[in-house]
Enzyme design. Structure first.
Site, PDB file in Angstrom:
ATOM      1  N   CYS A   1       0.839  -1.203   0.000  1.00 44.15           N
ATOM      2  CA  CYS A   1       0.000   0.000   0.000  1.00 44.15           C
ATOM      3  C   CYS A   1       0.876   1.255   0.000  1.00 44.15           C
ATOM      4  CB  CYS A   1      -0.910  -0.032   1.229  1.00 44.15           C
ATOM      5  SG  CYS A   1      -1.621   1.574   1.595  1.00 44.15           S
TER       6      CYS A   1
ATOM      7  N   CYS B   1       0.768   3.334   3.160  1.00 45.54           N
ATOM      8  CA  CYS B   1       1.585   2.768   4.251  1.00 45.54           C
ATOM      9  C   CYS B   1       3.054   3.079   3.988  1.00 45.54           C
ATOM     10  CB  CYS B   1       1.398   1.246   4.324  1.00 45.54           C
ATOM     11  SG  CYS B   1      -0.293   0.741   4.654  1.00 45.54           S
TER      12      CYS B   1
END
Ligand code: SF4
Length: 458
Positions: free
Chosen positions: A378, A381
């Site tokens: 991600c 993230c």
């Protein structure tokens, strides 16, 4: 009635050149010589308020200013990718001019009644005719209606208002009440009051102009190009690729927009002086505190990742928790990603499923825990990795433990059901004397914001 270019027209254009010169100093961008060279402009300009060739989906009498006839220039998707690259460093004014030049009467500015009034000022500065439309959801603030009126008077234009279908609104409100969005999410109401009216408006156009900026929402707008084939809506000719979306201020930050609005003395929404930044419907917009991200004032009761009303839903990528999309990593058949792990430091404890389950059970743990639910593929993230690692270092020896739990793949259902996972990353604080974790509510993931959250709860 045709309008010939006369000496007075030339004077008019000259005054615009001087306006643009003033803007150039403010904007610090180079305005192309093409833009400044009004003498090369197409002379076949229709008279203002002449009967236009108008599309049925937009109200004819509400046309803002009739645009000149332009040659239709059909471009393929890759052309727009190239054009977006070519214009990446262009000023908003240059991008706006390019957009109006290409699409003439088949393009319109989407005006929400907030700081996207800057788009109207840019269009005005180009000296070209332009159209403006707004979605009147029926739930706007009085200040927004007052701004619509002020803008019409300031620029001598008529905004083309689009209203929701009365039968659809009736059905929604009669069956679910006036505030159903607080209970089951904003999508249904937005679909009726915004998205469908927008779809109708766009079906009468070949291009539209939005005020989307990359800095508005790290979750959904961080990759907005200055021009693209609209990934979500259809234009006049129907089908995918039939509508072009221009985002002239994609690369401008909010501060510079405000400097521009102030310098040009543009009318603005009175709500801004009351702490509102991003402005939408009255029940779904609230002021933000200094330092809070502007999108935190919208649909604050929902997860940050979902903060698009549907008007720009092409921004939302399928990368959250469904295990099928990944944003930038390679996803294997089981939904886990074949990419290197992140948050890899001695200060961050890697929690297994039993470890997290244990945290959920303990009501009296020895120390509070901060845990990030993440997926290594991600990009959000990845973007917060630096700040989370730094935070863990700062909290070393403070009595607060910092952990991470990889919550994609086969852990995703558990994380959704037990750990409030809506999208990646989700950050949870497990207080010392409660088993109930507290979800970090903000999109701001810098060290100071995270530290303030921890310090307020520890
Ligand atoms: Fe409805 Fe709120 Fe969406 Fe407005 S912003 S259309 S009131 S859910």
């Amino acid at each position: 009635m045709a309008l010939a270019f006369t000496s007075s027209t030339a004077i008019h254009e000259q005054s615009k050149v001087s306006q643009l010169g003033k803007f150039q100093l403010l904007d610090q961008h180079k305005i192309s010589s093409k833009l400044l060279n009004f003498s090369t402009r197409r002379c076949a300009v229709k008279a203002l308020y002449a009967e236009p060739k108008r599309n049925e989906s937009m109200v004819p009498s509400a046309a803002t200013i009739v645009a000149p006839e332009v040659e239709e220039k059909v471009l393929e998707a890759e052309d727009y990718e190239k054009l977006a690259k070519d214009l990446e460093n262009a000023s908003p004014l240059e991008i706006m001019d390019n957009a109006l030049d290409r699409f003439g009467d088949d393009i319109a500015i989407a005006f929400s009644g907030a700081e996207d009034v800057a788009l109207i000022e840019y269009a005005h500065l180009t000296g070209r005719p332009f159209r403006v439309f707004s979605l009147d959801t029926g739930r706007l603030n009085p200040e927004t209606y007052q701004l619509f009126d002020a803008v019409e008077k300031h620029y001598g234009i008529r905004i083309e208002y689009m209203f929701p279908d009365a039968v659809e609104v009736q059905a929604l409100v009669r069956s679910k009440g006036l505030f159903s969005f607080y209970e089951d999410g904003h999508q249904e109401c937005c679909r009726v009051r915004k998205v469908r009216p927008l779809r109708r408006a766009l079906k009468g156009l070949r291009a539209w102009i939005t005020g989307q900026r990359k800095d508005q929402s790290p979750g959904t707008r961080s990759e907005v190009p200055v021009v693209q084939l609209d990934p979500a809506f259809e234009g006049l000719d129907g089908g995918s690729g039939s509508l072009v979306k221009w985002n002239p201020v994609a690369n401008v930050n909010g501060k510079d927009i405000w400097n521009f609005l102030r310098a040009m003395n543009v009318p603005v929404n009175a709500l801004h002086s009351k702490g509102y930044v991003s402005i939408g419907c009255e029940p779904c917009t609230r002021p933000v505190l200094p330092g809070q991200h502007e999108r935190e004032g919208r649909w604050w009761w929902e997860d940050a990742k979902a903060k698009e009303c549907g008007l720009h839903k092409g921004n939302i990528k399928d990368e959250s928790v469904n295990g099928n999309g990944n944003g930038n990593g390679v996803v294997q058949a089981n939904g886990s990603a074949n990419v290197a792990d992140i948050f890899d430091t001695k200060d961050i404890v890697t929690l297994s499923r039993p470890g997290v389950e244990n945290l959920l059970k303990l009501e009296d743990r020895r120390e509070p825990w901060l845990v990030v639910l993440y997926a290594p593929w991600c990009r959000f993230c990845q973007a917060m990795e630096g700040s989370y690692v730094e935070l863990a270092e700062k909290l070393g020896g403070s009595g607060v433990k910092v952990g991470k739990f990889r919550a994609d793949g086969e852990q995703k259902t558990f994380a959704q059901q037990e750990l409030q996972l809506g999208s990646f990353p989700t950050i949870l604080f497990f207080p010392k004397h409660s088993s109930q974790p507290i979800k970090y509510p903000s999109e701001k993931r810098d060290v100071d914001s995270l530290l303030a959250f921890v310090n307020a709860l520890r």
